[in-house]
Design a protein around this motif. Structure first.
Motif, mmCIF file in Angstrom:
data_model
loop_
_atom_site.group_PDB
_atom_site.id
_atom_site.type_symbol
_atom_site.label_atom_id
_atom_site.label_comp_id
_atom_site.label_asym_id
_atom_site.label_seq_id
_atom_site.Cartn_x
_atom_site.Cartn_y
_atom_site.Cartn_z
ATOM 1 N N ARG A 1 -51.792 45.325 2.200
ATOM 2 C CA ARG A 1 -51.930 45.995 3.506
ATOM 3 C C ARG A 1 -51.520 45.042 4.634
ATOM 4 N N THR A 2 -50.501 44.268 4.361
ATOM 5 C CA THR A 2 -50.039 43.280 5.319
ATOM 6 C C THR A 2 -48.541 43.467 5.533
ATOM 7 N N MET A 3 -48.194 43.907 6.709
ATOM 8 C CA MET A 3 -46.796 44.226 7.000
ATOM 9 C C MET A 3 -46.086 43.004 7.584
ATOM 10 N N VAL A 4 -45.052 42.563 6.889
ATOM 11 C CA VAL A 4 -44.268 41.442 7.402
ATOM 12 C C VAL A 4 -43.455 41.947 8.587
ATOM 13 N N THR A 5 -43.460 41.195 9.684
ATOM 14 C CA THR A 5 -42.752 41.675 10.874
ATOM 15 C C THR A 5 -41.513 40.848 11.203
ATOM 16 N N SER A 6 -41.491 39.584 10.783
ATOM 17 C CA SER A 6 -40.297 38.782 11.088
ATOM 18 C C SER A 6 -40.195 37.602 10.141
ATOM 19 N N LEU A 7 -38.978 37.100 10.017
ATOM 20 C CA LEU A 7 -38.761 35.854 9.301
ATOM 21 C C LEU A 7 -38.766 34.728 10.329
ATOM 22 N N LEU A 8 -39.352 33.608 9.951
ATOM 23 C CA LEU A 8 -39.354 32.451 10.839
ATOM 24 C C LEU A 8 -38.277 31.482 10.384
ATOM 25 N N THR A 9 -37.561 30.932 11.336
ATOM 26 C CA THR A 9 -36.449 30.038 10.990
ATOM 27 C C THR A 9 -36.676 28.661 11.616
ATOM 28 N N GLU A 10 -36.000 27.699 11.039
ATOM 29 C CA GLU A 10 -36.143 26.325 11.520
ATOM 30 C C GLU A 10 -35.707 26.246 12.986
ATOM 31 N N GLY A 11 -36.571 25.707 13.794
ATOM 32 C CA GLY A 11 -36.270 25.592 15.216
ATOM 33 C C GLY A 11 -36.245 26.935 15.938
ATOM 34 N N GLY A 12 -36.640 28.000 15.222
ATOM 35 C CA GLY A 12 -36.606 29.338 15.811
ATOM 36 C C GLY A 12 -35.192 29.849 16.017
ATOM 37 N N LYS A 13 -34.232 29.220 15.334
ATOM 38 C CA LYS A 13 -32.827 29.561 15.576
ATOM 39 C C LYS A 13 -32.311 30.617 14.609
ATOM 40 N N GLN A 14 -31.596 31.588 15.168
ATOM 41 C CA GLN A 14 -30.938 32.603 14.350
ATOM 42 C C GLN A 14 -29.899 31.909 13.452
#
Lengths: 643, 112
Positions: free
Chosen positions: A186-199
């Motif tokens: 019951r845990t919805m993933v909302t985003s992937l986290l990237t190094e430095g927050g960079k796309q």
């Protein structure tokens, strides 16, 4: 009998779970598996077997989550089983079957063809029934007496196994638990986290929100495996048909994985491919998948008769009549083998025997009288029992069909079940089935630390594909995790995602998710429907851009469940935008991709025989291409990467 | 004088499952295994769960399958009217329908 009133209706209720909006929990893992369906469970299991710390995050309940959460009847693409007469190479590269003019995912198909029998044996060890141990089908044409395996479709070549798949998810769930996989349900993933927050940078974790408490999760991992499903709720939506879309997939299949990967800068392909819903009857407005008479898939090769008992003839690939039931399950003279073509495309020829293609016209001319019925009583006893007792009894959500129909008195030995699948779906009712992440032989995406499996990768389809690619990707992610640097999160990225996620619960005066979803579906029908042009699709993109700024910026949610649905619809919107971008990028029609451009009508011209890929770079869409044969040599590549 | 009541329109169909409150012991197993999370536990302990989001049910039947009392009828899947298919007895030509009054006796043969 007391029926238990629908207390919820018309009466405000107290939310039954504690509300913990914005409260944070941080979880670390070596391997993070996102999505708990077949691919996700197998990825988690294979990574856990290497002794790593594995976390699995599932929006639903893992024991029954995912596209095959309620069951599965066919184990397709299993040419490595001992009874098979074809090789994995034949299976993968067969021009009329899986290869589809080159527009197929050869890497994943070959991994499935090589590994799926071994994976099936693993499932058997985990407790799922895979063979006819009670000898109920002894002597049947589709049974291999030595192994007691049962086969479907092509009884001569025996590469598709009939299984007791309602036990698959429970078995996988138990195995995950046994191996110590830490499961967040019951845990919805909302985003992937990237190094430095960079796309476009290395993936180092993910954010998620609990769909009952609203609690916020930050997952940190050396490697991640994305295993979510193809979005199903894109062109068609109604709350008054069954299951939001009425399709065979559960409504949880909203394309969350596609959307978050896109935002992180992952590269997609095949997103321009969508198929018109061929049968209106299977979209939930007429009847649920396989709950009515059919000659297709779960019901193959059932005879169909008209209102007067007159049999509808079958033909082979060439259109030649095949009068006997046995011919429906054996290759035509000169045909090497056949299987149900998953994704043949509108122009692809079906090599599976089928009912006469001009049935509708012949009904109009009076040759056959409506309604039509599935003639189970007219089938040989083993076939009848296999279709209704085994396949309908095991296929996703037909476990309930078997139970409900028999409870209502239906008897396959005596009764003809009506066929409802005749009318085609209305124009513009399409379905994305095969678009997904591009990947290499490790099932690694273009982003470091991000692997993918099942329907998350392009051209992904079927239970054996999901399990085989899940196992493979889990192994590869584990290998990466063992040599990878410590993941470092960007707090700024976490904060910005956290702000986005909770916006809908902060508003009180705006539209709700259902209205937005219906509006998105209408845009897709109108501007990215059966025939496409530059002008139409640009209007579609413009509409989405306007909707995002106007209506979607007013979305409201009143509790964590509604917040989940709201976030899903935002993901659906993102998926629709990817589809339009991909469809604009391919400036040529292509029957293999069921792709018709009115402004570029030439079918599959040589300069367009390639994959069109796309991703976000600095938030701009970047289109690229990949050669169709980028997989290289099959056996060598497989062996080199299997290690 | 009889009274009329009013609420905003309901979502329909809205009874994807039917509980028998006399059999259901409110264990909430169905709440835990529903893929779409359509139920919530009844505020009153021991009572059948509340169907909160009936329109999100996709009739997969996990709730029925996992119910420890499903064979005793604690919960059954209730197809909406538009999904209630018809069949015809081959020998006699008699017509039947899921949901009909006076249905034929249940076929008790379990799946393979």
């Amino acid at each position: 009998m007391s029926q238990g009133k629908n207390v919820g209706i018309g009466m405000p209720l107290k939310w039954p779970y504690p509300i913990r909006y914005r409260e944070e929990t941080e979880v670390s893992a070596d391997v993070l598996v996102l999505g708990g369906g077949l691919a996700g469970c197998f990825a988690a299991i294979s990574a856990a077997r290497k002794g790593l710390k594995v976390v699995l995050v599932d929006k639903s309940c893992t024991i029954h989550s995912g596209a095959a959460g309620t069951g599965i009847d066919h184990w397709m693409g299993c040419p490595a089983n001992p009874a098979s007469k074809i090789t994995p190479e034949q299976y993968t590269l067969s021009p009329t079957e899986t290869f589809r003019g080159g527009y197929s995912n050869v890497i994943a198909t070959y991994i499935m063809a090589r590994d799926s029998y071994d994976v099936l044996l693993e499932l058997e060890k985990m407790g799922m029934k895979v063979r006819d141990t009670e000898d109920e089908f002894k002597g049947a044409d589709f049974r291999d007496e030595k192994t007691k395996l049962l086969f479907a479709y092509d009884y001569e070549n025996k590469h598709c196994v009939r299984i007791w798949g309602t036990g698959m998810k429970p078995a996988l769930y138990r195995e995950c638990k046994r191996l110590g996989v830490n499961i967040y349900e019951r845990t919805m993933v909302t985003s992937l986290l990237t190094e430095g927050g960079k796309q476009g940078a290395r993936v180092v974790g993910a954010t998620a929100v609990n769909t009952r408490t609203g609690e916020f999760y930050i997952f940190k991992a050396k490697a991640s495996v994305l295993c979510m499903c193809t979005p199903e709720r894109l062109w068609i939506f109604s709350t008054e048909w069954t299951g939001l879309v009425g399709r065979d997939g559960p409504p949880t299949n909203a394309g969350d994985g596609h959307a978050m990967a896109w935002r992180a800068g992952a590269e997609f392909t095949m997103m321009e491919r969508s198929d018109h819903e061929e049968w209106g009857g299977s979209t939930g407005i007429g009847s649920m998948m396989f709950s009515s008479g059919s000659s297709f898939a779960t019901w193959y090769p059932c005879s169909i008769v008209d209102a007067n008992g007159k049999e509808i003839p079958w033909v082979d690939t060439e259109g030649k009549p095949i009068p006997t039931i046995s011919q429906r399950t054996h290759p035509a003279p000169g045909q090497d083998f056949f299987s149900l073509v998953l994704g043949g495309g509108e122009g692809g020829t079906s090599s599976v025997p089928h009912l006469i293609p001009d049935l509708a016209e012949r009904i109009k001319k009076g040759e056959f009288a409506l309604p039509l019925y599935a003639d189970l009583p007219g089938m040989p006893q083993h076939e009848r029992r296999a279709i209704f007792g085994l396949m309908v009894g095991q296929e996703g959500h037909t476990w309930a069909v078997y139970r409900n129909l028999t409870h209502a008195g239906f008897d396959p030995d005596k009764d003809l079940l009506q066929v409802y699948e005749l009318a085609p779906a209305p124009p513009g009712w399409r379905r994305l089935r095969y678009g997904g992440l591009a990947h290499d032989w490790d099932l690694k995406t273009n982003l470091d630390g991000l692997y993918a499996a099942g329907q998350q990768i392009f051209d992904g389809c079927g239970a054996s594909h999901a399990c085989s690619t899940g196992r493979w990707a889990g192994n590869k992610a584990a290998e990466y995790a063992m040599r990878a640097d410590k993941p470092v999160l960007s707090r700024e990225q976490v904060d910005s995602e956290k702000a986005r996620v909770y916006l809908p619960i902060e508003r009180s005066d705006g539209i709700e998710w259902k209205e937005l979803e219906s509006g998105i579906a209408k845009v897709m029908q109108d501007y990215c429907g059966d025939t496409k042009t530059e002008e139409l699709m640009n209007i579609g993109l413009k509409s989405f851009s306007e909707i995002k700024q106007a209506e979607a910026s007013t979305l409201c949610a009143r509790n964590p469940h509604e917040l989940m649905r709201t976030l899903e619809v935002l993901d659906i919107l993102t998926c629709c935008e990817i589809i339009i971008h991909a469809s604009l990028a391919r400036k040529a029609s292509n029957r293999w991709l069921s792709f018709e451009r009115l402004d570029y009508p030439e079918d599959d011209p040589p300069q367009w025989r390639k994959w069109v890929t796309l991703k976000l770079e600095d938030n701009e869409v970047k289109v690229d291409e990949l050669s169709l044969d980028y997989y290289g040599s099959l056996k060598e590549s497989y062996e080199a990467h299997k290690k | 004088m009889e009274k009329a009541c009013v609420t905003p329109n309901l979502v329909t169909p809205n009874k994807p499952v039917i509980f028998d409150a006399n059999v259901c012991n409110g264990c909430n197993r169905c709440v835990e295994v529903c893929m779409s999370d359509v139920f919530m536990p009844n505020p009153e302990k021991g009572k059948p769960p509340i169907i909160l989001y009936p329109d999100e049910c996709f009739y997969g039947g996990c709730c029925v399958k996992e119910c420890p009392l499903h064979d005793k009828g604690a919960i059954r899947l209730n197809w909406p009217l538009m999904q209630r298919v018809r069949w015809k007895r081959k020998e006699t030509g008699e017509h039947f329908r899921v949901g009909m009054l006076n249905p034929p006796p249940p076929n008790t043969r379990p799946p393979a």
